[in-house]
Structures are given as structure tokens and as C-alpha cells.
Design a protein around this motif. Structure first.
Motif, mmCIF file in Angstrom:
data_model
loop_
_atom_site.group_PDB
_atom_site.id
_atom_site.type_symbol
_atom_site.label_atom_id
_atom_site.label_comp_id
_atom_site.label_asym_id
_atom_site.label_seq_id
_atom_site.Cartn_x
_atom_site.Cartn_y
_atom_site.Cartn_z
ATOM 1 N N ASP A 264 0.802 -1.229 0.000
ATOM 2 C CA ASP A 264 0.000 0.000 0.000
ATOM 3 C C ASP A 264 0.839 1.285 0.000
ATOM 4 O OD1 ASP A 264 0.903 -0.269 2.607
ATOM 5 O OD2 ASP A 264 -1.074 -0.282 3.550
ATOM 6 N N HIS A 265 1.957 1.275 0.728
ATOM 7 C CA HIS A 265 2.708 2.523 0.890
ATOM 8 C C HIS A 265 3.347 3.025 -0.407
ATOM 9 C CE1 HIS A 265 2.139 1.685 5.107
ATOM 10 N NE2 HIS A 265 2.761 2.788 5.448
ATOM 11 N N ASN A 266 3.868 2.089 -1.201
ATOM 12 C CA ASN A 266 4.651 2.463 -2.380
ATOM 13 C C ASN A 266 3.888 2.429 -3.683
ATOM 14 O OD1 ASN A 266 7.703 2.673 -1.943
ATOM 15 N ND2 ASN A 266 7.118 0.967 -0.637
ATOM 16 N N GLY B 27 2.971 -3.813 11.356
ATOM 17 C CA GLY B 27 4.163 -2.974 11.418
ATOM 18 C C GLY B 27 3.863 -1.586 10.932
ATOM 19 N N ASP B 28 2.972 -0.919 11.649
ATOM 20 C CA ASP B 28 2.529 0.400 11.233
ATOM 21 C C ASP B 28 1.806 1.044 12.405
ATOM 22 O OD1 ASP B 28 1.875 1.928 8.401
ATOM 23 O OD2 ASP B 28 0.476 2.371 10.023
ATOM 24 N N SER B 29 2.175 2.277 12.698
ATOM 25 C CA SER B 29 1.656 2.893 13.921
ATOM 26 C C SER B 29 0.146 3.121 13.887
ATOM 27 C CB SER B 29 2.374 4.205 14.198
ATOM 28 O OG SER B 29 2.268 5.064 13.090
ATOM 29 N N HIS B 30 -0.432 3.254 12.684
ATOM 30 C CA HIS B 30 -1.870 3.535 12.633
ATOM 31 C C HIS B 30 -2.742 2.298 12.770
ATOM 32 C CE1 HIS B 30 -0.140 7.308 11.268
ATOM 33 N NE2 HIS B 30 -1.108 7.781 12.009
ATOM 34 N N THR B 31 -2.126 1.213 13.225
ATOM 35 C CA THR B 31 -2.871 -0.003 13.547
ATOM 36 C C THR B 31 -3.909 0.282 14.638
ATOM 37 O OG1 THR B 31 -0.838 -1.162 13.024
ATOM 38 C CG2 THR B 31 -2.535 -2.441 14.123
ATOM 39 N N SER C 256 -5.864 8.594 2.702
ATOM 40 C CA SER C 256 -5.161 8.048 3.870
ATOM 41 C C SER C 256 -6.062 7.171 4.727
ATOM 42 C CB SER C 256 -4.566 9.145 4.763
ATOM 43 O OG SER C 256 -5.508 9.575 5.716
ATOM 44 N N CYS C 257 -5.424 6.387 5.599
ATOM 45 C CA CYS C 257 -6.179 5.477 6.459
ATOM 46 C C CYS C 257 -7.035 6.225 7.463
ATOM 47 C CB CYS C 257 -5.242 4.509 7.168
ATOM 48 S SG CYS C 257 -3.949 5.319 8.121
ATOM 49 N N THR C 258 -6.864 7.540 7.580
ATOM 50 C CA THR C 258 -7.713 8.318 8.478
ATOM 51 C C THR C 258 -9.053 8.619 7.807
ATOM 52 O OG1 THR C 258 -5.674 9.424 9.131
ATOM 53 C CG2 THR C 258 -7.703 10.310 10.024
ATOM 54 N N GLY D 94 -4.346 3.601 -2.262
ATOM 55 C CA GLY D 94 -3.018 3.453 -1.652
ATOM 56 C C GLY D 94 -2.776 4.573 -0.652
ATOM 57 N N CYS D 95 -1.605 4.550 -0.045
ATOM 58 C CA CYS D 95 -1.266 5.554 0.968
ATOM 59 C C CYS D 95 -1.017 6.918 0.339
ATOM 60 C CB CYS D 95 -0.031 5.131 1.746
ATOM 61 S SG CYS D 95 -0.302 3.683 2.772
ATOM 62 N N SER D 96 -0.418 6.889 -0.856
ATOM 63 C CA SER D 96 -0.289 8.094 -1.660
ATOM 64 C C SER D 96 0.400 9.237 -0.916
ATOM 65 C CB SER D 96 -1.694 8.493 -2.154
ATOM 66 O OG SER D 96 -1.672 9.644 -2.940
ATOM 67 N N MET D 97 -0.171 10.424 -1.013
ATOM 68 C CA MET D 97 0.485 11.617 -0.485
ATOM 69 C C MET D 97 0.377 11.735 1.033
ATOM 70 S SD MET D 97 0.602 15.245 -2.381
ATOM 71 C CE MET D 97 -0.924 15.942 -1.891
ATOM 72 N N CYS D 98 -0.181 10.729 1.685
ATOM 73 C CA CYS D 98 -0.154 10.746 3.142
ATOM 74 C C CYS D 98 1.290 10.782 3.620
ATOM 75 C CB CYS D 98 -0.850 9.527 3.721
ATOM 76 S SG CYS D 98 -0.677 9.408 5.496
ATOM 77 N N LEU D 99 2.154 10.009 2.958
ATOM 78 C CA LEU D 99 3.571 10.049 3.316
ATOM 79 C C LEU D 99 4.474 10.125 2.102
ATOM 80 C CD1 LEU D 99 5.217 6.774 4.648
ATOM 81 C CD2 LEU D 99 3.528 6.900 2.832
ATOM 82 N N ALA D 100 3.887 10.212 0.908
ATOM 83 C CA ALA D 100 4.689 10.542 -0.260
ATOM 84 C C ALA D 100 5.854 9.583 -0.512
ATOM 85 C CB ALA D 100 5.200 11.977 -0.155
ATOM 86 N N SER E 104 -5.087 13.528 5.934
ATOM 87 C CA SER E 104 -4.261 12.496 6.567
ATOM 88 C C SER E 104 -4.086 12.790 8.049
ATOM 89 C CB SER E 104 -2.938 12.399 5.828
ATOM 90 O OG SER E 104 -2.348 13.677 5.729
ATOM 91 N N ASN E 105 -3.064 12.220 8.647
ATOM 92 C CA ASN E 105 -2.955 12.262 10.109
ATOM 93 C C ASN E 105 -1.684 12.901 10.642
ATOM 94 O OD1 ASN E 105 -1.071 10.160 9.504
ATOM 95 N ND2 ASN E 105 -2.837 8.800 9.322
ATOM 96 N N ARG E 106 -0.739 13.193 9.771
ATOM 97 C CA ARG E 106 0.525 13.749 10.271
ATOM 98 C C ARG E 106 0.909 14.983 9.480
ATOM 99 N NH1 ARG E 106 3.315 8.072 11.653
ATOM 100 N NH2 ARG E 106 2.378 7.955 13.716
HETATM 101 S S1 SF4 Z 1 -0.736 6.798 7.876
HETATM 102 FE FE1 SF4 Z 1 -0.617 7.124 5.707
HETATM 103 S S2 SF4 Z 1 1.177 5.944 5.136
HETATM 104 FE FE2 SF4 Z 1 0.568 5.182 7.112
HETATM 105 S S3 SF4 Z 1 -0.803 3.461 6.678
HETATM 106 FE FE3 SF4 Z 1 -2.054 5.315 6.871
HETATM 107 S S4 SF4 Z 1 -2.291 6.030 4.790
HETATM 108 FE FE4 SF4 Z 1 -0.584 4.627 4.781
#
Ligand code: SF4
Lengths: 212, 468
Positions: free
Chosen positions: B63-65, B128-132, B347-349, B408-414, B430-432
């Protein structure tokens, strides 16, 4: 994991709060599937004047002379002083890898991001919480004395001035401490309890058959 | 003896053994896997000659890439491609449930898990992702882990954990129209700070939370980590039940009733004691916008950019000044006069169907402002995208000059090609809003989907409720 019992090292200060994992290792370097090679990109956006990309020759990049860790007096530092909420943000283990591979063995701060704290100990990067007053003292000494060093004793759980003028105790979970002091592999330790895990699993799934 | 919190129930029911130092070995029910934090874990497993303990517990997807360009077939960035191919190979080798590129079910792991019913009430869920923390919305104990722990769970199905302290964030009242779960969670973070939840597992409760949809609840729990808490959670109720029912991995008829009977116990007892309680009134909340480089740097949209000179605490003063410098903002500027260059809805938010509906209802029949160079909408999964298209939302976005992308995650973390250029300012769902998060030098303002859409139309932040 490398063993860690007692370590004396040069101290460097990073006097800002909420240093997040994106700052410790920017995300473009997370694309690697390796465990190594992150050191030169630790704090990349602050450390260099250009924008770093994977595969660059970091030795040829322009350094940001304003960034404190680039100052000559802090070269070779192994102990990092930081402020509140260090390592907040993502779960990327690349952050402790980058710090370790950049030469740090210890980070001392008043508080850490929870996931970063665990990740660090799991990799043998010793993270130590000291209250703000003690942190202020360490930052002040680090500024005042060129070549300022500290001694961290993980068994005794102390951070001490090399002349022993002060000795600060710190807390760390006994299990984690033992693993780092002995350099044990966490997974092998857990697998010693395989039978207990299997027994739990069987009971757990019998009670919740929809999880099978 | 006081009653148990939801967190106590979830934690205690997964303890395999307790250690002398107060930590426990806890059993993990669900392990979600993506391409960024797993390659070194799979490698570690291989080097040690180990096999996954329970491959059925794992659900994997990239998802990230992944690119979001409509109709893409390959990843052009070679480094990203290798990472995705490595996950392809690992999933194949271990015969994992895997949603590869091209599979409609693929998307952001935290959107897909619940959507597939892979996240269920009462589970322990790790990734392996903080937004779990997102998955806690299902009365599950869900938290992000690092790569060593990913390997540990793969090899043992367990994790050594120390129980956290418990915090109740009680949101009384009801959110006014036009004010969303995102505004609520931003307000919570503004109140307790990004380290306010450190060392705690947060339970979100109160009428305002109870009256949210599952999508809204996921938005809240998603950002628990932004308040410093590894886990956020919400009690089980009929809303949870209705969402879970009939999903792919959800219990089928033969076990459904037994599951529901158990799930109904997944709430804090009336006399449960929390280590800390925070109370917030949702009645008078208004939409929020972040102005700085940390999610706690947030204000209602009718506010002004803070003035560091008015801050007495020197550490805070410096961090405000540093943030304003990075963000290119002048103290005392009204937030609704800040012009933007880009809009990111995703984003996942905030990339679930409800989020896209909210954004579409704002842009319908309107046009993107001339100063907005790019407005992109990135659905959280292929199935969200499909649903949105069935409802005609894609056409509404495109007609308004918004781009409609692949999930995908897209520009949430670019990590892919979607990013901000240095100095560009973005209204992002997004969240950050960390420095460089959406691209080196990029400036992120976190808002709700409706607020991001409104900013894309107006060209600057605006209280979406004033856009008749
Ligand atoms: S915070 Fe952004 S990069 Fe991380 S899982 Fe959610 S959408 Fe993907």
C-alpha cells in the motif's frame, strides 16, 4: 543484538521536543529491504542542505553547518540527549537502526514515543528516561564542557558523570534489561514457551471457534 | 474490586504467561502485513530457519509504495518496485492471504482489514505500522509494532508486552452538523497534546462517539497514536455488529450467534476505574485546522495563527516559532485566510466511503479554485473506489476538477510519486503534519474531508458550514 553492559561515550545534544521518526530517518530511505545502510541518512533533512535520495553518495553532499550534530566537537558521539516525546510518529524500526548505525548507543530524554521506545530496546539502542531537571543539567554540562562524556551502566541502571559528581538512576523493565545485557535473541526466548503458547492457542480457539 | 475496562478484558484474555517483571506474553490473533516494514522480518525468519507460526493469521498487501495513477501497470521507481516484489515473493513462499496489485480488494491495510472482516471484535491485531490503532474501533486491542516485533509475531504468534495505563476520553453531547469525527479527534489531540496519551491505552466513549458510524470511529482510533497512545478503542455495540456482519472473514452462520454473545461483553464495566479521564463537550465543536508541524498544533477554523511572543513557556515559544517558520505563516493571520496549493483527500484516516461522500457533497456543482494546482482523491481500497463509482462520486469529483486515483497511501507520506514540492501548502485529510511528511519542504494542514474539499473550492481554508 550487541551486548550492552557499561558504556562511556561522547555526548551530543539535540535540544528540541517532539523529534519524530520522519525527522530521524525520512521516508524515502524506508524503501530499502535491507537492515543496514541507514546511518548516513540519520536526521537527513537537518543534516544536509540538499534533498537526500536513496543511492546518493552521502560523502559528497553539502552539510548543514547550522545543524548541531554536524559541529566538529560532537563527531563520534555515542550518547544523544533529546527532549520530550523523542521518536514520536511511525512504527518504523528504521529509526533506531539509523541512530545505531550512525554510532549512537544511548538516547536520553524525558519521554519517548511508545513504539520507538520498544523498537529501540529490541535493537539494543538503550533509551533512558530522565526528568526535565536532570535533562537540563545534562544539556547545560554538554554545552559547557567540550568533550563532555557520560557513563551509562545498564546493570546498575545509572547515568553518571565521568568524575562521578552525579549519578542519576533510571528505570527500565527487568526483562528488557536482561536481554540487552546478555545480547539475547527475543524470539528464542519466547519459543522456549512453545508448549504453553500451543496450549493457550487451543483453549483460545475452542472458546472462540470463529477465530480458527 | 472495581470492574474491568475494555482494555483489561482485551489484554487479560490474551495473556499466555505472566513474567516476574510485570510484563506478559500476549497472543496475537491477526497480523496485517505491508511491504515497508516486513522485508527485514521475513529475511530474519529465513536466516533463523523459522516458519510462520500461524500463516492464517496473516493478511498482506502492498500500500505505501503503490502508484495511484489511473490504470498503472508497473511501478517505475526501481527501489519501490523491489520492495513490492519482495512482498509478492514472501506472500507466495508462505502462501499468505495476499491482495496483490490489480486485486480489487487491495488498498491501505487499515482500510482493508475492517472492510474484509479480518479485523473482528475481541481480537488482538498488530501490524508494522503505527496507525494499527485504527482497528481498536471494533473493540479490538490493536497496536503498531516495529520490524523486530513483526518477525517475533510471525515466529511465535506472541509478543512480550507490558500492560499500559488506561485513559477514558469521554466525548459528551453530539457533534453539530458539518463537524466530523476528524474535527473531534483533532480537538482531543489539541487538548491532551501529542504526548498526552503516552503510556496509555485510550478508550473513546461518550454520546458523541457512540453516535458515530464505524467509519467515524475508525478515524478517531486511527489518530490515537497522534495523541501518543499506542492503542485506541471503542466499545462494541449494534453499530459494530451491523458493520461486521456478512464480511468476508466474519463468522459465518454456525458461529455468528456465539461470537455476538461474546462480543456484547466487550465494553468497560460501569464501575471500571481508569487511571485518567478526559472529558470533552462535542456540542459546541467547530471544524478544526492544524497550523503547525505537529497534530497538537491545531485550532478551530475561526481562530488565528498563534503568536509565539505571547507564549510564556520558552520551549513552547521556540517550537511555535520554528513551526511557523517552516509553515511560512505570520502570527495572528486568520486561519481562513491561508491559501492552499494542493488538496489531498485520502489516507487510512479519511478514505472510506463516508469520507468520500462528505467531500463529494461539498464539491458537487462547484469548481476547484484557480490557485489550487492539484486536488486528488485517493480511495482507501479498490472496493471503496468501486462503491464510490457506483454512487457517481468519481464523476462529481472530476467535474469539479479533482483527480480520481487508484487506492493506496499516496500523499499521506509521499513514498510514491504523489508529493508536495518544497513550500507547497496542502489541505490534507491524513494524520501527520510533520516536517517533510508529504514531501521535503511541503506544508501540511490536517482537516476533515469536507473541510479539505471546501478549501479546494475556495482556494483557502473556510468553515465548510458557511458554504450553503
Ligand atoms: S498513515 Fe498514511 S502511510 Fe501510514 S498506513 Fe495510513 S495512509 Fe498509509
Amino acid at each position: 543484538m550487541e551486548k550492552f553492559v557499561v558504556h562511556t561515550g561522547l555526548v551530543a545534544p539535540l535540544d528540541r521536543a517532539n523529534v519524530d521518526t520522519d525527522a530521524i530517518i525520512p521516508k524515502q530511505f524506508l524503501k530499502s529491504i535491507k537492515r543496514t545502510g541507514y546511518g548516513p541518512n540519520c536526521f537527513d533533512e537537518w543534516r544536509y542542505l540538499d534533498v537526500g535520495q536513496p543511492g546518493m553518495d552521502n560523502s559528497k553532499r553539502p552539510l548543514n553547518s547550522q545543524f548541531v550534530l554536524n559541529e566538529p566537537r560532537f563527531q563520534g558521539a555515542t550518547i544523544l540527549l533529546a527532549r520530550q516525546n523523542f521518536g514520536c510518529g511511525s512504527s518504523r524500526e528504521h529509526a533506531p537502526w539509523a541512530l545505531l548505525q550512525n554510532g549512537f548507543r544511548v538516547v536520553i530524554a524525558p519521554s519517548f514515543g511508545d513504539i520507538f521506545y520498544n523498537n529501540s530496546l529490541n535493537n539494543g539502542l538503550v533509551v533512558i528516561r530522565l526528568d526535565d531537571a536532570k535533562m537540563d543539567r545534562l544539556f547545560a554540562d554538554c554545552a559547557a564542557f567540550p568533550g563532555f562524556k557520560l557513563t551509562v551502566d545498564l546493570e546498575k541502571q545509572t547515568v553518571a558523570a565521568t568524575d562521578a559528581s552525579y549519578v542519576f538512576p533510571f528505570e527500565i523493565a527487568a526483562g528488557k534489561r536482561e536481554r540487552i545485557v546478555n545480547g539475547w535473541d527475543d524470539i528464542s526466548l519466547t519459543l522456549k514457551h512453545s508448549e504453553q503458547i500451543r496450549a493457550f492457542e487451543a483453549k483460545h480457539h475452542a472458546a472462540r471457534p470463529w477465530l480458527q | 474490586m472495581p470492574g474491568q475496562t475494555l482494555y483489561d478484558k482485551l489484554f487479560d484474555s490474551h495473556v499466555v504467561r505472566s513474567e516476574d517483571d510485570g510484563s506478559s506474553l500476549i497472543y496475537i490473533d491477526r497480523h496485517l502485513v505491508h511491504e515497508v516494514t516486513s522485508p527485514q522480518a521475513f529475511e530474519g525468519l529465513k536466516i533463523a530457519g523459522r516458519q510462520p507460526w500461524r500463516r492464517q493469521s496473516m493478511v498482506a498487501m502492498p500500500d505505501h509504495n503503490t502508484p495511484t495513477t489511473p490504470g498503472f501497470t508497473t511501478i517505475t521507481d526501481p527501489v519501490s518496485r523491489v520492495q513490492v516484489e519482495t512482498l509478492d515473493a514472501n506472500a507466495r513462499e508462505h502462501a499468505l492471504t495476499y491482495f496483490r496489485i490489480g486485486d480489487m480488494r487491495r488498498g491501505i491495510v487499515h482500510v482493508v482489514g475492517p472492510e474484509q472482516g479480518a479485523t473482528l471484535p475481541g481480537m488482538t491485531v498488530v501490524c508494522g505500522d503505527s496507525h494499527t490503532s485504527t482497528h481498536g474501533a471494533f473493540a479490538a486491542l490493536a497496536f503498531g509494532i516495529g520490524t523486530s516485533e513483526v518477525e517475533h509475531v510471525m515466529a511465535t504468534q506472541c509478543l512480550p508486552q507490558k500492560k499500559s495505563k488506561s485513559m477514558l476520553v469521554r466525548c459528551d453531547g453530539r457533534l453539530p452538523t458539518g463537524v466530523t469525527a476528524k474535527d473531534l479527534v483533532l480537538a482531543i489531540i489539541g487538548k491532551i497534546g501529542t504526548a498526552g496519551g503516552t503510556g496509555y491505552a485510550i478508550e473513546f466513549g461518550g454520546e458523541a462517539v457512540r453516535s458515530l458510524s464505524m467509519e467515524g470511529r475508525m478515524t478517531i482510533c486511527n489518530m490515537a497514536i497522534e495523541a501518543g497512545a499506542r492503542a485506541g478503542m471503542i466499545a462494541y455495540d449494534e453499530v459494530t455488529e451491523a458493520y461486521v456482519k456478512g464480511r468476508n472473514f466474519a463468522p459465518k452462520e454456525d458461529t455468528w450467534d456465539a461470537a455476538v454473545k461474546y462480543w456484547r461483553t466487550l465494553k468497560s464495566d460501569d464501575d471500571a476505574a481508569f487511571d485518567h479521564t478526559v472529558v470533552l463537550n462535542a456540542n459546541e465543536l467547530i471544524p478544526h485546522v492544524t497550523w503547525g508541524t505537529s497534530p497538537e498544533m491545531v485550532l478551530p477554523v475561526d481562530g488565528r495563527v498563534p503568536d509565539p511572543d505571547k507564549e510564556r513557556d520558552s520551549t513552547k515559544r521556540e517550537s511555535i516559532a520554528r513551526a511557523l517558520q517552516y509553515m511560512g505563516l505570520t502570527p495572528n493571520t486568520p486561519l481562513d485566510q491561508i491559501k492552499i496549493d494542493k488538496v489531498f483527500i485520502g489516507s487510512c484516516t479519511n478514505s472510506r466511503i463516508e469520507d468520500l461522500r462528505a467531500a463529494a457533497s461539498v464539491v458537487k456543482g462547484r469548481r476547484r479554485a484557480d490557485n489550487v494546482k492539484l486536488a486528488m482523491v485517493v480511495p482507501g481500497s479498490g472496493l471503496v473506489k468501486e462503491q464510490a463509482e457506483r454512487e457517481g462520486l468519481d464523476k462529481i469529483f472530476v467535474a469539479a476538477g479533482f483527480e480520481w486515483r487508484e487506492p493506496g497511501c499516496s500523499m499521506c507520506l509521499a513514498m510514491n510519486d504523489d508529493r508536495l514540492e518544497p513550500g507547497e501548502r496542502c489541505a490534507s485529510t491524513s494524520n501527520r503534519n510533520f516536517e517533510g511528511r508529504q514531501g521535503a519542504g511541503g506544508r501540511t494542514h490536517l482537516v476533515s474531508p469536507a473541510m479539505a474539499a471546501a478549501a479546494g473550492i475556495a482556494g483557502h481554508f473556510v468553515d465548510v458550514r458557511t458554504m450553503n
